[in-house]
Design a protein around this motif. Sequence first.
Motif, short mmCIF file in Angstrom:
data_model
loop_
_atom_site.label_atom_id
_atom_site.label_comp_id
_atom_site.label_asym_id
_atom_site.label_seq_id
_atom_site.Cartn_x
_atom_site.Cartn_y
_atom_site.Cartn_z
N VAL A 134 -53.61 -2.03 -18.83
CA VAL A 134 -52.87 -3.61 -20.35
C VAL A 134 -53.70 -3.84 -21.09
N PHE A 135 -52.88 -3.52 -22.32
CA PHE A 135 -53.33 -4.13 -24.08
C PHE A 135 -51.29 -4.05 -24.47
N ASP A 136 -51.56 -4.84 -26.10
CA ASP A 136 -50.60 -4.39 -26.75
C ASP A 136 -50.66 -2.57 -27.94
N HIS A 137 -49.94 -2.59 -27.12
CA HIS A 137 -50.01 -1.15 -27.70
C HIS A 137 -49.18 -0.72 -28.64
N GLN A 138 -48.24 -2.36 -29.58
CA GLN A 138 -47.61 -1.73 -30.60
C GLN A 138 -48.20 -2.57 -31.30
N ALA A 139 -49.40 -3.42 -31.32
CA ALA A 139 -50.30 -4.25 -32.30
C ALA A 139 -51.05 -3.38 -32.07
N VAL A 140 -51.77 -2.59 -31.50
CA VAL A 140 -52.65 -1.42 -32.10
C VAL A 140 -52.22 -0.08 -32.97
N LEU A 141 -50.94 -0.12 -32.77
CA LEU A 141 -50.80 0.60 -33.85
C LEU A 141 -50.12 0.88 -34.75
N ARG A 142 -49.27 -0.56 -35.59
CA ARG A 142 -48.52 -1.06 -36.29
C ARG A 142 -48.98 -0.38 -37.98
N PRO A 143 -50.34 -0.79 -37.50
CA PRO A 143 -50.93 -1.01 -38.95
C PRO A 143 -50.84 0.91 -39.37
N LEU A 144 -50.75 2.05 -37.85
CA LEU A 144 -51.03 3.31 -37.99
C LEU A 144 -49.84 3.43 -38.23
N VAL A 145 -48.66 3.44 -38.00
CA VAL A 145 -47.44 4.17 -37.83
C VAL A 145 -46.40 3.32 -38.92
N LYS A 146 -45.07 3.97 -39.68
CA LYS A 146 -43.88 3.56 -40.28
C LYS A 146 -42.80 1.67 -38.93
N ALA A 147 -43.49 2.17 -37.75
CA ALA A 147 -42.72 1.82 -37.26
C ALA A 147 -43.00 1.99 -35.90
N SER A 148 -43.15 0.47 -35.27
CA SER A 148 -43.45 0.81 -33.78
C SER A 148 -41.99 -0.20 -32.80
#
Length: 539
Positions: free
Chosen positions: A120-134
């Motif tokens: 378990v880790f924060d998927h959204q924290a990892v991906l937010r800089p890379l996506v238009k929205a999480s």
Amino acid sequence: MAQPVRDDLVTGADLLAARLAAAGATHAFGIPGGEVLALVDALERAGIQFLLAKHENAAGFMAEGLWHTTGALPILVATLGPGVANAVNVVANAQQDRVPLVFITGCVDHALAESYTHQVFDHQAVLRPLVKASLRAAPGTEDLVVEKAIAIARSGRPGPVHIDLPISVAEARTARRGPLVAPQLQANIPADLSAAHALIADAKRPLVIAGLDLVNQGGAAALDAFLMHTGAPLLTTYKAKGLVPEDDPRVIGGVGLSPKADAIVMPLIEAADLIILAGYDPIEMRQGWRNPWPTSKSVIDIVAQDTPHGMHSASLLLEGSVGQILTKLAEGPRRENVWPGGEPERVRMAIRSVFADRPGWGPHAVFATLRDVAPAGTVATADSGAHRILLSQMWNSDGPRRLLQSTGLCTMGCALPLATGAALGSGQPTLCFVGDAGLEMVLGELATLRDLMVPVVIAVLVDESLGLIALKQKQLGLRRAGVDFGSSDFAAVAAALGGYGVSVADRDSLKREAQAAFQRDGFTVLACRIDAQSYEGAF
């Protein structure tokens, strides 16, 4: 006593899958884990075929390749933790290469995550800089979240959107819902184009540079009409190759990656009295394209979405539907007698001379031979490396999306899965160009090709080195280190994984084997052994 399953109830995953299918998704790619099993089942029942890759990164590129050939909404599925982490590269690529990738990840419920830490880790924290929205689905929002994700992914400049789907939300049963009515989007065209019309009317030496926005908006016909109206010659970025077939005399060539090509075209840019940027997205361009013209130059910048970047100046910015804006700007009398000195044709011929085929055996021979053998309309893919720079100049694209590559992120390991997805979508053989290092990154996806039974012809340039990095080390006067590796028997690997493989080292053998490969149902590996020194001075 077990309660009967009510026919009027569906799972949260069913609601999500139904919305994806309604939006044009036909396939989803990924590697399942326990946290996404309800989603995979729902996708299949919604008519979206789930296809297993050997790595999430490759799965995302397969989804992109399918999107390029069919327009189907690209879907990537990953389980929590390591599945998400494995996909970071391809998500970043989708952001930089403007791909509307919908990335759905399984996750544990929020309450459980407070006391359970395994994977378990924060998927959204990892991906937010890379996506238009999480986004994160919650009970009662499954279909709304998907509609929102799709709209964001496709709007403006396309890009990836992430949906975190908790297990309980995916598996919970809920009432069926009626279809959502999405508003019809009208093309965005600036109301006042008079300033642009005036600049075009006054220009004696107009020049068009077309890019990725125009490809994604399907603006090839509009570009062709605009060129005819203005008499302007055309430069393209590498993603925009083929918007106008490259054997057309109006097409000068591709720019932004090869220093040689850029040096040849820069005098033309200097001589132009008006530059029209037609969907030009500078994310493809290298440092030589920072401020390539003075701020005093007349420049009309037509973009899908205004994104401050600092790469170049413009005297007029037009945002919206690039193709329809070009169509409006092509109204009125056709321009005559532009470029009276004939400079564009001289530059065009200079580029073709510099990147012409060479005698003997080497990468030039590989690319020229395969261009002759490949049927018209063949989709080719190129991995990152020295071969891509030369190939992108030599390869004539006869239509848009016919040379697929990673140009924004320039990531290795993309060409084979891109070709897999493209072949799956078109049903026709695709041609994949890859270096030996790039192929070794994704050898497992040869097994994916075997299982999917799609025809891909893989030309691997075998020089036992990271050729481009070695060239840079030499140019910088550095010691050669970390760029050499041993030789793999790619023909034997292909056979072991269910395909056909052969080593070639001359034009006649390559031509013969390639002709057979394009008639084969399965995949073929053409291991083309070359000398890495062949790239010196080539681009």
